[in-house]
Design an enzyme around this catalytic site. Structure first.
Site, mmCIF file in Angstrom:
data_model
loop_
_atom_site.group_PDB
_atom_site.id
_atom_site.type_symbol
_atom_site.label_atom_id
_atom_site.label_comp_id
_atom_site.label_asym_id
_atom_site.label_seq_id
_atom_site.Cartn_x
_atom_site.Cartn_y
_atom_site.Cartn_z
ATOM 1 N N THR A 1 -32.182 -5.808 -4.118
ATOM 2 C CA THR A 1 -33.139 -4.770 -3.768
ATOM 3 C C THR A 1 -34.449 -5.432 -3.344
ATOM 4 O O THR A 1 -34.798 -6.487 -3.870
ATOM 5 C CB THR A 1 -33.369 -3.930 -5.037
ATOM 6 O OG1 THR A 1 -32.157 -3.238 -5.312
ATOM 7 C CG2 THR A 1 -34.500 -2.945 -4.904
ATOM 8 N N ARG B 1 -23.947 8.374 -6.265
ATOM 9 C CA ARG B 1 -24.869 7.840 -7.270
ATOM 10 C C ARG B 1 -26.261 7.628 -6.655
ATOM 11 O O ARG B 1 -26.405 7.133 -5.544
ATOM 12 C CB ARG B 1 -24.325 6.506 -7.784
ATOM 13 C CG ARG B 1 -25.187 5.845 -8.881
ATOM 14 C CD ARG B 1 -25.860 4.602 -8.372
ATOM 15 N NE ARG B 1 -26.579 3.887 -9.425
ATOM 16 C CZ ARG B 1 -27.425 2.897 -9.192
ATOM 17 N NH1 ARG B 1 -27.636 2.477 -7.959
ATOM 18 N NH2 ARG B 1 -28.073 2.319 -10.180
ATOM 19 N N GLY C 1 -29.792 5.755 -7.649
ATOM 20 C CA GLY C 1 -30.439 4.851 -8.599
ATOM 21 C C GLY C 1 -31.925 5.179 -8.735
ATOM 22 O O GLY C 1 -32.383 6.271 -8.385
HETATM 23 N N1 ASP Z 1 -32.435 -0.663 -8.850
HETATM 24 C C1 ASP Z 1 -31.339 -0.731 -7.921
HETATM 25 C C2 ASP Z 1 -30.412 0.417 -8.200
HETATM 26 O O1 ASP Z 1 -30.141 0.683 -9.358
HETATM 27 C C3 ASP Z 1 -30.572 -2.018 -7.997
HETATM 28 C C4 ASP Z 1 -31.392 -3.283 -8.007
HETATM 29 O O2 ASP Z 1 -32.605 -3.234 -8.106
HETATM 30 O O3 ASP Z 1 -30.791 -4.373 -7.915
HETATM 31 O O4 ASP Z 1 -29.913 1.009 -7.287
#
Ligand code: ASP
Length: 325
Positions: free
Chosen positions: A194, A222, A224
Site C-alpha cells: 500500500t 472486501r 479495507g
Molecule cells: N491496509 C491495506 C488493506 O487492508 C493493506 C496494506 O496496507 O498493506 O487493504
C-alpha cells in the site's frame, strides 16, 4: 513557517528479522527517491499539500512494485480492485473510492471527489465512471495486473488449500509474502505495499493520501481501511496521517483519527503517541505502520512489522528506509 515537508510510505509487512534488501528493492528505492525529489521541489515551488500528496501517490501507483494502481495485489478470484482516500487538513475536505478497477490512478479519482465537495465516498462502477468522466485515465486489467502479482496469487492459492488454513489466514498482508514467493522474475521475491503520503505545504496546510490494492486473496467485496477516512487517512489543521497494515484492525481502532485526537493534548509526543496507537491496533489482529506530519513540522514514521518502505523530504534533503533503522 515549518513547511514544506513530504513523507511517503510504500507499505509495511513481515514479522521476522529483516534480511536486507531484495533484488527488487533498488527499483522501489529509486521510485521513492524520484517521488521525494520531484514532489519535494514542487512543494518548494509552492504547490499545495493536497496536490503534493496526490502527485506522490500517483507516482507510487504507477510503480508496479508497489501494491496500488498498476501492480496491485489480486483478490480471491485473481482480479484487482483498488481503494484510495485523500483528505485536506485546512477544512477536513475528503474524498474516497472503493473497489475501483478501471482507472490508472485511484487517488486522482478520490481527489476529484474531494474537489466536487459531495459526496465523500463512491464505490465500484460508479466510482470508476465518475473518475473517467472527470478525466482520470481509463485502463484495463491487462495494464493493472503484473506477472509478479499473478505468481504471488498462485502461491497464495496453493498455500490456501493446505489443511489448517483458515479464512483469516486467507487474506495475506502482501509484504508477508516477502521471502516466500519464488518467481521466474527474481531470486529475491517481492514485498511491496500500500502507498501513502502526508505533506505540509509552504502555507502551513496539511494533507494525507493513501492508496492500495488491498490484501492478496481478499474476499470479493472486501473493503479495507485505506478508503476509510479516520482509519487509514486523516488530516486536520494539526496533523496529517497515512496508515498501512491489516486493514480490519485499523478500521476497528480508527487508528489515523486516534493519533490525531491524542496529538491535540498539550505536550503530546508524536513518537510516543504513534507507538501507542500501533500498540492499540495490534490486539485487533493488525500489524503495520503509519506516517505523520504535524503543522509545526514534526514528522514520525513508525511500524511494528519487519519493514516499511518509507521516505522523508525536508529542507531539500531526502531520507529513505526499508528495514529497522
Ligand atoms: N491496509 C491495506 C488493506 O487492508 C493493506 C496494506 O496496507 O498493506 O487493504
Amino acid at each position: 513557517m515549518a513547511g514544506p515537508v513530504l513523507v511517503i510510505h510504500g507499505g509495511a509487512g513481515g514479522d521476522g528479522p529483516w534480511k536486507g534488501m531484495t533484488s527488487l528493492d533498488p527499483e522501489r528505492v529509486s521510485c521513492m527517491e524520484t517521488v521525494l525529489s520531484t514532489v519535494g521541489s514542487l512543494l518548494s515551488d509552492g504547490i499545495d499539500a493536497l496536490e503534493a500528496v496526490t502527485l506522490a501517490v500517483e507516482m507510487l501507483e504507477d510503480e508496479p512494485l508497489f501494491n496500488a494502481g498498476k501492480g496491485s495485489v489480486l483478490d480471491e478470484g485473481g482480479k484487482i480492485t483498488m481503494d484510495a482516500s485523500i483528505m485536506r487538513g485546512a477544512d477536513q475536505a475528503a474524498g474516497a473510492v472503493i473497489n475501483v478497477k478501471k482507472v490508472r490512478n485511484p487517488i486522482r479519482v478520490a481527489n476529484a471527489i474531494l474537489q466536487k465537495g459531495w459526496p465523500v465516498m463512491l464505490n465500484g462502477d460508479a466510482a470508476d465512471s465518475f473518475g473517467i468522466e472527470s478525466g482520470v485515465e481509463e485502463v484495463n486489467s491487462e495494464y493493472l495486473i503484473t506477472e509478479l502479482r499473478k505468481a504471488q496469487w498462485k502461491k497464495w492459492k496453493d498455500t490456501r488449500s493446505e489443511i489448517g488454513s483458515t479464512d483469516e489466514d486467507d487474506a495475506v498482508l502482501d509484504h508477508d509474502l516477502e521471502g516466500r514467493v519464488e518467481t521466474e522474475f527474481s531470486d529475491d521475491p517481492p514485498g511491496m505495499g500500500t502507498v501513502g503520503a502526508v505533506a505540509l505545504d509552504s502555507h502551513g496546510i496539511l494533507a494525507a493520501a493513501t492508496s492500495t490494492g488491498g490484501m492478496t486473496g481478499k474476499p470479493f467485496g472486501r473493503v479495507g481501511d485505506t478508503p476509510i477516512i479516520g482509519a487509514a487517512t486523516w488530516a486536520d489543521a494539526n496533523i496529517a496521517v497515512s496508515c498501512t497494515g491489516v486493514g480490519e484492525a485499523y478500521i476497528r481502532s480508527c487508528a489515523a483519527h486516534e493519533l490525531a485526537i491524542r496529538m491535540r493534548m498539550e505536550g503530546a509526543d508524536l513518537a510516543i503517541e504513534s507507538t501507542s496507537v500501533l500498540d492499540m491496533v495490534t490486539p485487533f489482529g493488525g500489524r503495520g505502520g503509519l506516517i505523520s506530519i504535524m503543522a509545526d513540522g514534526r514528522v514520525h514514521l513508525g511500524f511494528q512489522t519487519t519493514l516499511m518502505y518509507r521516505g522523508v523530504w525536508k529542507n531539500n534533503e531526502i531520507e529513505i528506509g526499508i528495514g529497522p533503522n
